[in-house]
Design a protein around this motif. Structure first.
Motif, PDB file in Angstrom:
ATOM      1  N   THR A 162       0.835  -1.198   0.000  1.00  0.00           N
ATOM      2  CA  THR A 162       0.000   0.000   0.000  1.00  0.00           C
ATOM      3  C   THR A 162       0.870   1.248   0.000  1.00  0.00           C
ATOM      4  OG1 THR A 162      -0.061   0.142   2.406  1.00  0.00           O
ATOM      5  CG2 THR A 162      -1.779  -1.180   1.364  1.00  0.00           C
ATOM      6  N   ALA A 163       0.217   2.382  -0.206  1.00  0.00           N
ATOM      7  CA  ALA A 163       0.885   3.677  -0.081  1.00  0.00           C
ATOM      8  C   ALA A 163       1.179   3.916   1.398  1.00  0.00           C
ATOM      9  CB  ALA A 163      -0.019   4.778  -0.615  1.00  0.00           C
ATOM     10  N   PRO A 164       2.206   4.665   1.698  1.00  0.00           N
ATOM     11  CA  PRO A 164       3.083   5.334   0.759  1.00  0.00           C
ATOM     12  C   PRO A 164       4.277   4.467   0.364  1.00  0.00           C
ATOM     13  CG  PRO A 164       3.501   6.164   2.969  1.00  0.00           C
ATOM     14  CD  PRO A 164       2.426   5.124   3.084  1.00  0.00           C
ATOM     15  N   THR A 165       4.277   4.004  -0.855  1.00  0.00           N
ATOM     16  CA  THR A 165       5.414   3.302  -1.443  1.00  0.00           C
ATOM     17  C   THR A 165       5.743   4.016  -2.747  1.00  0.00           C
ATOM     18  OG1 THR A 165       4.742   1.176  -0.501  1.00  0.00           O
ATOM     19  CG2 THR A 165       6.263   1.112  -2.381  1.00  0.00           C
ATOM     20  N   ASP A 166       6.979   4.477  -2.882  1.00  0.00           N
ATOM     21  CA  ASP A 166       7.360   5.191  -4.096  1.00  0.00           C
ATOM     22  C   ASP A 166       7.420   4.253  -5.291  1.00  0.00           C
ATOM     23  OD1 ASP A 166       7.662   7.603  -2.756  1.00  0.00           O
ATOM     24  OD2 ASP A 166       9.824   7.378  -2.479  1.00  0.00           O
ATOM     25  N   VAL A 167       6.853   4.723  -6.392  1.00  0.00           N
ATOM     26  CA  VAL A 167       7.001   4.065  -7.689  1.00  0.00           C
ATOM     27  C   VAL A 167       7.746   5.064  -8.561  1.00  0.00           C
ATOM     28  CG1 VAL A 167       5.831   3.162  -9.724  1.00  0.00           C
ATOM     29  CG2 VAL A 167       4.916   2.679  -7.450  1.00  0.00           C
ATOM     30  N   ILE A 168       8.985   4.733  -8.883  1.00  0.00           N
ATOM     31  CA  ILE A 168       9.832   5.624  -9.658  1.00  0.00           C
ATOM     32  C   ILE A 168       9.714   5.213 -11.121  1.00  0.00           C
ATOM     33  CG2 ILE A 168      12.179   6.486 -10.007  1.00  0.00           C
ATOM     34  CD1 ILE A 168      11.245   4.869  -6.701  1.00  0.00           C
ATOM     35  N   LEU A 169       8.918   5.966 -11.874  1.00  0.00           N
ATOM     36  CA  LEU A 169       8.699   5.664 -13.291  1.00  0.00           C
ATOM     37  C   LEU A 169       9.787   6.286 -14.150  1.00  0.00           C
ATOM     38  CD1 LEU A 169       4.833   6.218 -13.339  1.00  0.00           C
ATOM     39  CD2 LEU A 169       6.047   4.024 -13.386  1.00  0.00           C
ATOM     40  N   SER A 170      10.284   7.443 -13.724  1.00  0.00           N
ATOM     41  CA  SER A 170      11.389   8.128 -14.395  1.00  0.00           C
ATOM     42  C   SER A 170      11.956   9.129 -13.403  1.00  0.00           C
ATOM     43  CB  SER A 170      10.903   8.854 -15.660  1.00  0.00           C
ATOM     44  OG  SER A 170      10.186  10.034 -15.314  1.00  0.00           O
ATOM     45  N   ASP A 171      12.989   9.833 -13.788  1.00  0.00           N
ATOM     46  CA  ASP A 171      13.585  10.822 -12.904  1.00  0.00           C
ATOM     47  C   ASP A 171      12.606  11.945 -12.567  1.00  0.00           C
ATOM     48  OD1 ASP A 171      15.811  11.596 -11.373  1.00  0.00           O
ATOM     49  OD2 ASP A 171      16.396  13.083 -12.881  1.00  0.00           O
ATOM     50  N   TYR A 172      11.588  12.171 -13.428  1.00  0.00           N
ATOM     51  CA  TYR A 172      10.637  13.268 -13.247  1.00  0.00           C
ATOM     52  C   TYR A 172       9.231  12.791 -12.886  1.00  0.00           C
ATOM     53  CZ  TYR A 172      14.407  15.780 -15.495  1.00  0.00           C
ATOM     54  OH  TYR A 172      15.634  16.307 -15.791  1.00  0.00           O
ATOM     55  N   ASN A 173       9.061  11.500 -12.633  1.00  0.00           N
ATOM     56  CA  ASN A 173       7.752  10.940 -12.317  1.00  0.00           C
ATOM     57  C   ASN A 173       7.869   9.903 -11.211  1.00  0.00           C
ATOM     58  OD1 ASN A 173       5.802  12.093 -14.435  1.00  0.00           O
ATOM     59  ND2 ASN A 173       7.549  11.431 -15.661  1.00  0.00           N
ATOM     60  N   VAL A 174       7.442  10.303 -10.011  1.00  0.00           N
ATOM     61  CA  VAL A 174       7.473   9.431  -8.843  1.00  0.00           C
ATOM     62  C   VAL A 174       6.081   9.506  -8.210  1.00  0.00           C
ATOM     63  CG1 VAL A 174       8.542   8.932  -6.615  1.00  0.00           C
ATOM     64  CG2 VAL A 174       9.916   9.948  -8.462  1.00  0.00           C
ATOM     65  N   VAL A 175       5.389   8.386  -8.159  1.00  0.00           N
ATOM     66  CA  VAL A 175       4.018   8.371  -7.647  1.00  0.00           C
ATOM     67  C   VAL A 175       3.887   7.377  -6.493  1.00  0.00           C
ATOM     68  CG1 VAL A 175       2.945   9.151  -9.798  1.00  0.00           C
ATOM     69  CG2 VAL A 175       3.348   6.713  -9.439  1.00  0.00           C
ATOM     70  N   GLN A 176       2.779   7.488  -5.776  1.00  0.00           N
ATOM     71  CA  GLN A 176       2.473   6.585  -4.667  1.00  0.00           C
ATOM     72  C   GLN A 176       1.034   6.095  -4.817  1.00  0.00           C
ATOM     73  OE1 GLN A 176       3.289   8.653  -0.984  1.00  0.00           O
ATOM     74  NE2 GLN A 176       5.483   8.503  -1.261  1.00  0.00           N
ATOM     75  N   PRO A 177       0.826   5.070  -5.665  1.00  0.00           N
ATOM     76  CA  PRO A 177      -0.532   4.539  -5.804  1.00  0.00           C
ATOM     77  C   PRO A 177      -1.030   3.999  -4.471  1.00  0.00           C
ATOM     78  CG  PRO A 177       0.995   3.449  -7.318  1.00  0.00           C
ATOM     79  CD  PRO A 177       1.801   4.327  -6.436  1.00  0.00           C
ATOM     80  N   ASP A 178      -2.357   3.938  -4.318  1.00  0.00           N
ATOM     81  CA  ASP A 178      -2.922   3.438  -3.062  1.00  0.00           C
ATOM     82  C   ASP A 178      -2.566   1.976  -2.828  1.00  0.00           C
ATOM     83  OD1 ASP A 178      -4.281   5.804  -2.097  1.00  0.00           O
ATOM     84  OD2 ASP A 178      -5.499   5.594  -3.894  1.00  0.00           O
ATOM     85  N   LEU A 179      -2.578   1.175  -3.894  1.00  0.00           N
ATOM     86  CA  LEU A 179      -2.129  -0.223  -3.855  1.00  0.00           C
ATOM     87  C   LEU A 179      -1.332  -0.483  -5.119  1.00  0.00           C
ATOM     88  CD1 LEU A 179      -5.488  -1.946  -2.855  1.00  0.00           C
ATOM     89  CD2 LEU A 179      -3.468  -1.878  -1.419  1.00  0.00           C
ATOM     90  N   LEU A 180      -0.349  -1.359  -5.017  1.00  0.00           N
ATOM     91  CA  LEU A 180       0.381  -1.756  -6.221  1.00  0.00           C
ATOM     92  C   LEU A 180       0.787  -3.211  -6.112  1.00  0.00           C
ATOM     93  CD1 LEU A 180       3.812  -1.873  -5.968  1.00  0.00           C
ATOM     94  CD2 LEU A 180       3.348   0.490  -5.370  1.00  0.00           C
TER      95      LEU A 180
END
Length: 193
Positions: free
Chosen positions: A64-82
């Motif tokens: 669950t969030a907060p867990t960083d998902v680093i998609l690129s150097d300019y895109n870091v998200v924390q989906p509710d579940l992954l």
């Protein structure tokens, strides 16, 4: 006095520390408010259902969030579940998930509706998240979007809890999983004030 826009990178993001819940989308930093009770109630329900399936089948890992998902150097998200499939466990590091998860779940809050439904849909499509669930606690609905070969999402399964209470959604990534919305939205409510 004019303000200069700051472009946030993952390296700069790391200076915020672990106490701050935030995301970077296209270099723009946004602080994420603490979710409300209804949001967290639905998150817990989905975690129990998905977690049970994943534990039983051994297909991968869910957090669950907060867990960083680093998609690129300019895109870091924390989906509710992954969810990350077992055969892709190499993208999981102690600091977060470095690359697109196989499945993400965003649970809509009034303050995050536009970002979750529009901005993140486009982002997850572009970075190749295979399956994206949009959960709306207020409508008691779940939309399951599946990424096509052309990298566009198409509706795979959708459900809205109706009076008959028989609505279900299915997953492609988690083959054989059927989610009964009455289990997700049991005792779910929109908390007062």
């Amino acid at each position: 006095m004019s303000t200069v826009a700051v472009t946030w990178t993952y390296e700069k993001y790391l200076t915020l520390g672990d106490e701050t819940r935030s995301e970077i989308i296209e270099g723009d930093l946004s602080m994420t408010p603490t979710p409300g009770f209804s949001h967290q109630h639905v998150t817990a329900g989905l975690l129990l259902i998905l977690g049970h399936y994943i534990e039983k089948t051994g297909v991968g890992f869910i957090v669950t969030a907060p867990t960083d998902v680093i998609l690129s150097d300019y895109n870091v998200v924390q989906p509710d579940l992954l969810f990350v499939a077992k055969n892709r466990r190499g993208i999981i590091k102690e600091r977060g998930v470095f690359g697109p998860p196989d499945l993400v779940v965003e649970i809509i809050s009034p303050s995050s509706h536009y970002r979750d439904v529009h901005v993140k849909t486009s982002l997850y499509e572009r970075f190749g998240v295979a399956e994206f669930w949009i959960v709306n606690p207020f409508m008691k609905s779940i939309e399951v979007l599946l990424l096509s070969a052309e990298r566009c999402y198409a509706l795979f399964s959708d459900g809205c809890l109706m009076a008959d209470g028989k609505e279900k959604v299915v997953s492609s990534v988690l083959a054989g999983l059927t989610v009964d919305l009455t289990e997700v939205f049991t005792e779910s409510f929109i908390a007062e004030g």
